[in-house]
Motif scaffolding. Structure first.
Motif, PDB file in Angstrom:
ATOM      1  N   ALA A 212      20.195 -12.360  27.527  1.00  0.00           N
ATOM      2  CA  ALA A 212      19.726 -11.091  26.963  1.00  0.00           C
ATOM      3  C   ALA A 212      20.715  -9.955  27.186  1.00  0.00           C
ATOM      4  CB  ALA A 212      18.368 -10.729  27.568  1.00  0.00           C
ATOM      5  N   LYS A 462      20.619 -12.708  20.342  1.00  0.00           N
ATOM      6  CA  LYS A 462      20.130 -11.548  21.099  1.00  0.00           C
ATOM      7  C   LYS A 462      18.832 -11.024  20.498  1.00  0.00           C
ATOM      8  CE  LYS A 462      23.483 -11.199  24.104  1.00  0.00           C
ATOM      9  NZ  LYS A 462      24.090 -12.491  23.792  1.00  0.00           N
ATOM     10  N   THR A 463      18.720 -11.065  19.160  1.00  0.00           N
ATOM     11  CA  THR A 463      17.476 -10.623  18.517  1.00  0.00           C
ATOM     12  C   THR A 463      16.315 -11.513  18.921  1.00  0.00           C
ATOM     13  OG1 THR A 463      18.745  -9.809  16.626  1.00  0.00           O
ATOM     14  CG2 THR A 463      16.384 -10.135  16.294  1.00  0.00           C
ATOM     15  N   TYR A 465      16.030 -13.199  21.720  1.00  0.00           N
ATOM     16  CA  TYR A 465      15.671 -12.862  23.103  1.00  0.00           C
ATOM     17  C   TYR A 465      14.849 -11.577  23.142  1.00  0.00           C
ATOM     18  CZ  TYR A 465      18.368 -16.422  25.564  1.00  0.00           C
ATOM     19  OH  TYR A 465      18.824 -17.604  26.085  1.00  0.00           O
ATOM     20  N   ASN A 466      15.251 -10.578  22.337  1.00  0.00           N
ATOM     21  CA  ASN A 466      14.495  -9.328  22.309  1.00  0.00           C
ATOM     22  C   ASN A 466      13.073  -9.548  21.812  1.00  0.00           C
ATOM     23  OD1 ASN A 466      16.677  -7.884  23.263  1.00  0.00           O
ATOM     24  ND2 ASN A 466      17.416  -7.322  21.224  1.00  0.00           N
ATOM     25  N   THR A 469      11.070 -11.149  24.560  1.00  0.00           N
ATOM     26  CA  THR A 469      10.752 -10.150  25.586  1.00  0.00           C
ATOM     27  C   THR A 469       9.607  -9.265  25.135  1.00  0.00           C
ATOM     28  OG1 THR A 469      13.049 -10.128  26.338  1.00  0.00           O
ATOM     29  CG2 THR A 469      11.675  -8.240  26.949  1.00  0.00           C
ATOM     30  N   GLN A 470       9.616  -8.839  23.848  1.00  0.00           N
ATOM     31  CA  GLN A 470       8.532  -8.005  23.322  1.00  0.00           C
ATOM     32  C   GLN A 470       7.202  -8.741  23.354  1.00  0.00           C
ATOM     33  OE1 GLN A 470       9.846  -6.877  19.409  1.00  0.00           O
ATOM     34  NE2 GLN A 470      11.587  -5.700  20.191  1.00  0.00           N
TER      35      GLN A 470
END
Length: 478
Positions: A212, A462-463, A465-466, A469-470
């Motif tokens: 991340a 990365k998107t 992972y984001n 996380t959200q």
């Protein structure tokens, strides 16, 4: 002793004052309460030690030379039996050797006589500030523990018993640990459990998701940097390796590190030293490394994507965390634990999840593992009456239409009667729910391989992972 003292309100402390001089003892009997403190006045080491046996003090101001004993005896007793008491030495017979001895015995301060009330008030203020900081730190730790929940491994199935047995053996050592398992199986929980059962449990546990962090910031995030080391480095930064000093650093998604960072991690594992970005001198730090990944590192080694020497270094002990579909017998206990966590309670009654709901949960394959189970239970809690979670409260993907419902849906109307109105369609999923389903389905298709899932979804890693996380934050909110 001068009698100049500030009249501003001070935090109240429980103070033990030990001095054999009558005039000083009587003065402090009046002045310490006037400062707002609860004072116990003793004029000999014996009475002071007896008072310390019966009470706990925040601070102790102790003369060294007294009839019938020494102030050092009181300090030694407090150090052994009440280490939280801040000891201040106040004596007219102090010298350099006495000051050095005081420091070695953990004394908070050394005040040579004659000492003014202002000086005593000042040192007590500093002790009160230190105590307030300790209380705030303790409150923050308590809040953090409540937010994170306890690092309990839920379940008595054979796979989980093997995991717990391994943790019991591994935790007391300082060896590196590699945790393997699919996304959502609870790898960070296992890492926290290892930390809590280790001798480092009172030191920091720092978790970092290697995948991340943007590639150009990974080195700075982990090792820190010096001001001016690169564009945007406006101040010195302490890296996570130093933040975790004395404790445990958990490197999640280790397989996402590029080969350059793999070399630097290997150097630390071999020497215990790191080098901040922009500095030449290495820094030694004492950190235990626990790693986790859902990728096949051995396959990555064969493909040249992961260093073989690093793989052997981090793989001193390996813990395989089974997916939820391999431990369906644990679902009843997991469900109650996750519901209690969501409701911020210690426990909930087993009647909240009746047998028919358990059967529906056990019939699912759980590609998202425990993370998906937590999401499903949150969905059911919102739709339920708050007392019992019925199968009808579960998401549509987990429900199976009963035969009776199917017969009623397809049978023709009886002659002479009015055909029943068509059933109202269940509400369509929101865009967020559809997106979430697509993410879990992609992860299931690729067996938890995030880079492959991201390519399948047409988004950057990365998107992805984001997004994950959200989803975790939305589950934990409220």
């Amino acid at each position: 002793m001068e009698s100049a003292v500030s009249t501003r309100k001070r935090p109240s402390l429980r103070v033990l004052f030990v001095d054999d001089e009558n005039s000083i003892a009587e003065l402090m009997r009046d002045e310490l309460p006037r400062m707002g403190h609860l004072a116990t006045i003793c004029q000999s080491p014996g009475t002071a030690i007896e008072a310390a046996r019966k009470n706990v003090f925040d601070a102790a101001i102790i003369d060294l030379r007294m009839p019938g004993g020494s102030g050092w005896d009181v300090i030694e007793f407090l150090r052994q039996n009440s280490p939280e008491t801040a000891c201040v030495i106040s004596t007219g017979h102090g010298d350099r050797d006495a000051a050095i001895r005081a420091i070695r015995m953990g004394a908070y301060d050394f005040l040579p006589k004659p000492v003014s009330l202002f000086e005593i008030g000042n040192v007590l203020d500093r002790i009160a500030e230190k105590k307030a900081l300790q209380n705030r730190a303790l409150a923050l730790e308590t809040r953090l523990q409540r937010a994170e929940g306890r690092a309990d491994l839920i379940g008595n199935s054979a796979p989980m018993m093997r995991v717990q047995k391994l943790i019991d053996r591994i935790a007391p050592t300082d060896s590196a640990v590699l945790i393997l398992g699919e996304t959502g199986t609870g790898k960070e929980m296992v890492a926290r459990r290892i930390h809590e059962q280790s001798e480092r449990s009172r030191e920091p546990f720092v978790a970092v998701n290697c995948g991340a962090i943007p590639e150009n910031l990974v080195e700075s995030e982990l090792f820190g940097h010096r001001r001016g080391a690169f564009t945007g480095a406006d101040s010195n930064r302490t890296g996570l390796f130093e933040v975790a000093s004395g404790g445990t650093l958990f490197l999640d998604e280790l397989g996402e590190l590029d080969r350059g960072m793999q070399v630097k991690l290997l150097r630390f594992l071999e020497s215990g030293e790191i080098r901040r970005v922009g500095e030449n001198e290495p820094v030694h730090t004492d950190v235990r490394i626990v790693c986790a990944t859902n990728r096949e590192l051995q396959q990555m080694v064969q493909q040249g994507q992961f260093r073989e020497d690093l793989y052997f270094r981090i793989n001193t002990f390996e813990i395989y965390l089974p997916p939820l579909r391999e431990r369906l017998d644990d679902i009843p206990a997991l469900a109650l634990h996750l519901i209690a966590r969501h409701l911020k309670r210690d426990t909930v009654p087993a009647s909240m999840v009746p047998p028919e709901t358990i059967r529906a949960l056990q019939a699912h394959t759980w590609p998202g593992n425990i993370r998906e189970l937590a999401n499903v239970l949150e969905h059911a809690l919102i739709l339920s009456d708050g007392e019992v979670l019925k199968p009808s409260d579960l998401p549509r993907s987990l429900r199976k239409a009963s035969p009776e419902d199917g017969d009623r849906a397809t049978a023709p109307p009886i002659a002479g009667t009015v055909a029943p109105a068509p059933a109202v369609a269940s509400p369509q999923k929101t865009l967020r729910q559809m997106e979430e389903d697509m993410i879990w389905q992609a992860l299931e298709r690729h067996k938890g391989d995030k880079p492959a899932a991201a390519r399948d979804l047409g988004i950057a890693l990365k998107t992805l992972y984001n997004k994950l996380t959200q989803l975790g934050e939305q589950r934990n909110a409220g």
